[in-house]
Scaffold this motif. Structure first.
Motif, PDB file in Angstrom:
ATOM      1  N   GLU A   7       1.319   7.405 -57.735  1.00  0.00           N
ATOM      2  CA  GLU A   7       2.651   7.127 -57.188  1.00  0.00           C
ATOM      3  C   GLU A   7       3.696   7.984 -57.890  1.00  0.00           C
ATOM      4  O   GLU A   7       4.578   8.545 -57.249  1.00  0.00           O
ATOM      5  CB  GLU A   7       2.994   5.647 -57.343  1.00  0.00           C
ATOM      6  CG  GLU A   7       2.140   4.742 -56.481  1.00  0.00           C
ATOM      7  CD  GLU A   7       2.313   3.278 -56.827  1.00  0.00           C
ATOM      8  OE1 GLU A   7       2.834   2.959 -57.926  1.00  0.00           O
ATOM      9  OE2 GLU A   7       1.909   2.438 -55.999  1.00  0.00           O
ATOM     10  N   ARG A   8       3.575   8.087 -59.197  1.00  0.00           N
ATOM     11  CA  ARG A   8       4.540   8.888 -59.949  1.00  0.00           C
ATOM     12  C   ARG A   8       4.438  10.365 -59.570  1.00  0.00           C
ATOM     13  O   ARG A   8       5.456  11.026 -59.343  1.00  0.00           O
ATOM     14  CB  ARG A   8       4.307   8.723 -61.447  1.00  0.00           C
ATOM     15  CG  ARG A   8       5.267   9.574 -62.258  1.00  0.00           C
ATOM     16  CD  ARG A   8       5.087   9.372 -63.723  1.00  0.00           C
ATOM     17  NE  ARG A   8       5.946  10.297 -64.459  1.00  0.00           N
ATOM     18  CZ  ARG A   8       6.184  10.205 -65.731  1.00  0.00           C
ATOM     19  NH1 ARG A   8       5.669   9.229 -66.441  1.00  0.00           N
ATOM     20  NH2 ARG A   8       6.951  11.087 -66.333  1.00  0.00           N
ATOM     21  N   THR A  16       3.969  11.789 -50.088  1.00  0.00           N
ATOM     22  CA  THR A  16       3.389  10.446 -50.074  1.00  0.00           C
ATOM     23  C   THR A  16       2.214  10.367 -51.050  1.00  0.00           C
ATOM     24  O   THR A  16       1.657  11.397 -51.459  1.00  0.00           O
ATOM     25  CB  THR A  16       2.882  10.071 -48.668  1.00  0.00           C
ATOM     26  OG1 THR A  16       1.756  10.904 -48.349  1.00  0.00           O
ATOM     27  CG2 THR A  16       3.972  10.217 -47.621  1.00  0.00           C
ATOM     28  N   VAL A  17       1.841   9.145 -51.393  1.00  0.00           N
ATOM     29  CA  VAL A  17       0.684   8.932 -52.267  1.00  0.00           C
ATOM     30  C   VAL A  17      -0.567   9.479 -51.589  1.00  0.00           C
ATOM     31  O   VAL A  17      -1.410  10.109 -52.240  1.00  0.00           O
ATOM     32  CB  VAL A  17       0.526   7.437 -52.630  1.00  0.00           C
ATOM     33  CG1 VAL A  17      -0.772   7.193 -53.371  1.00  0.00           C
ATOM     34  CG2 VAL A  17       1.714   6.960 -53.457  1.00  0.00           C
ATOM     35  N   ASP A  18      -0.695   9.267 -50.282  1.00  0.00           N
ATOM     36  CA  ASP A  18      -1.858   9.798 -49.560  1.00  0.00           C
ATOM     37  C   ASP A  18      -1.905  11.316 -49.646  1.00  0.00           C
ATOM     38  O   ASP A  18      -2.977  11.903 -49.835  1.00  0.00           O
ATOM     39  CB  ASP A  18      -1.842   9.361 -48.089  1.00  0.00           C
ATOM     40  CG  ASP A  18      -2.202   7.894 -47.923  1.00  0.00           C
ATOM     41  OD1 ASP A  18      -2.826   7.314 -48.845  1.00  0.00           O
ATOM     42  OD2 ASP A  18      -1.869   7.331 -46.864  1.00  0.00           O
ATOM     43  N   GLU A  19      -0.751  11.969 -49.532  1.00  0.00           N
ATOM     44  CA  GLU A  19      -0.718  13.433 -49.659  1.00  0.00           C
ATOM     45  C   GLU A  19      -1.126  13.856 -51.070  1.00  0.00           C
ATOM     46  O   GLU A  19      -1.852  14.840 -51.244  1.00  0.00           O
ATOM     47  CB  GLU A  19       0.669  13.974 -49.332  1.00  0.00           C
ATOM     48  CG  GLU A  19       1.021  13.889 -47.857  1.00  0.00           C
ATOM     49  CD  GLU A  19       2.470  14.217 -47.575  1.00  0.00           C
ATOM     50  OE1 GLU A  19       2.719  14.961 -46.607  1.00  0.00           O
ATOM     51  OE2 GLU A  19       3.362  13.733 -48.320  1.00  0.00           O
ATOM     52  N   MET A  20      -0.684  13.100 -52.076  1.00  0.00           N
ATOM     53  CA  MET A  20      -1.049  13.418 -53.456  1.00  0.00           C
ATOM     54  C   MET A  20      -2.552  13.286 -53.646  1.00  0.00           C
ATOM     55  O   MET A  20      -3.188  14.149 -54.257  1.00  0.00           O
ATOM     56  CB  MET A  20      -0.296  12.485 -54.415  1.00  0.00           C
ATOM     57  CG  MET A  20      -0.440  12.848 -55.880  1.00  0.00           C
ATOM     58  SD  MET A  20       0.498  14.325 -56.300  1.00  0.00           S
ATOM     59  CE  MET A  20      -0.787  15.488 -56.608  1.00  0.00           C
TER      60      MET A  20
END
Length: 81
Positions: A7-8, A16-20
């Protein structure tokens, strides 16, 4: 509970978290399939339940390796690990 590392990282990159997770997964896949056998062997040391490590498995491996090497100081920037 504080924010999760993914998240960070996503927030810092304005994604987004999914993209990360997709970015991390792509990096794992590139390493896993690296043509250099030495580099590939390093990635293959990461314990995983499936054929290839997940972002969470990579994170757990890196944290455990740093702790085993006495390098917890490198984790101090993120107290929620």
């Amino acid at each position: 509970m504080g924010e999760h590392i993914f998240e960070r990282l996503a927030r810092e990159r304005n994604i987004t978290v999914d993209e990360m997770r997709e970015i991390i997964s792509a990096r794992i896949e590139r390493g896993w399939n690296d043509p250099d056998p030495v580099k590939r062997a390093q990635w293959e040391r990461i314990p995983c339940a499936g054929e290839i490590p997940t972002p969470e498995e990579l994170l757990r491996y890196v944290v455990e390796k740093l702790e085993a090497e006495g390098r917890e100081d490198l984790l101090s920037w993120y107290p929620n690990l």
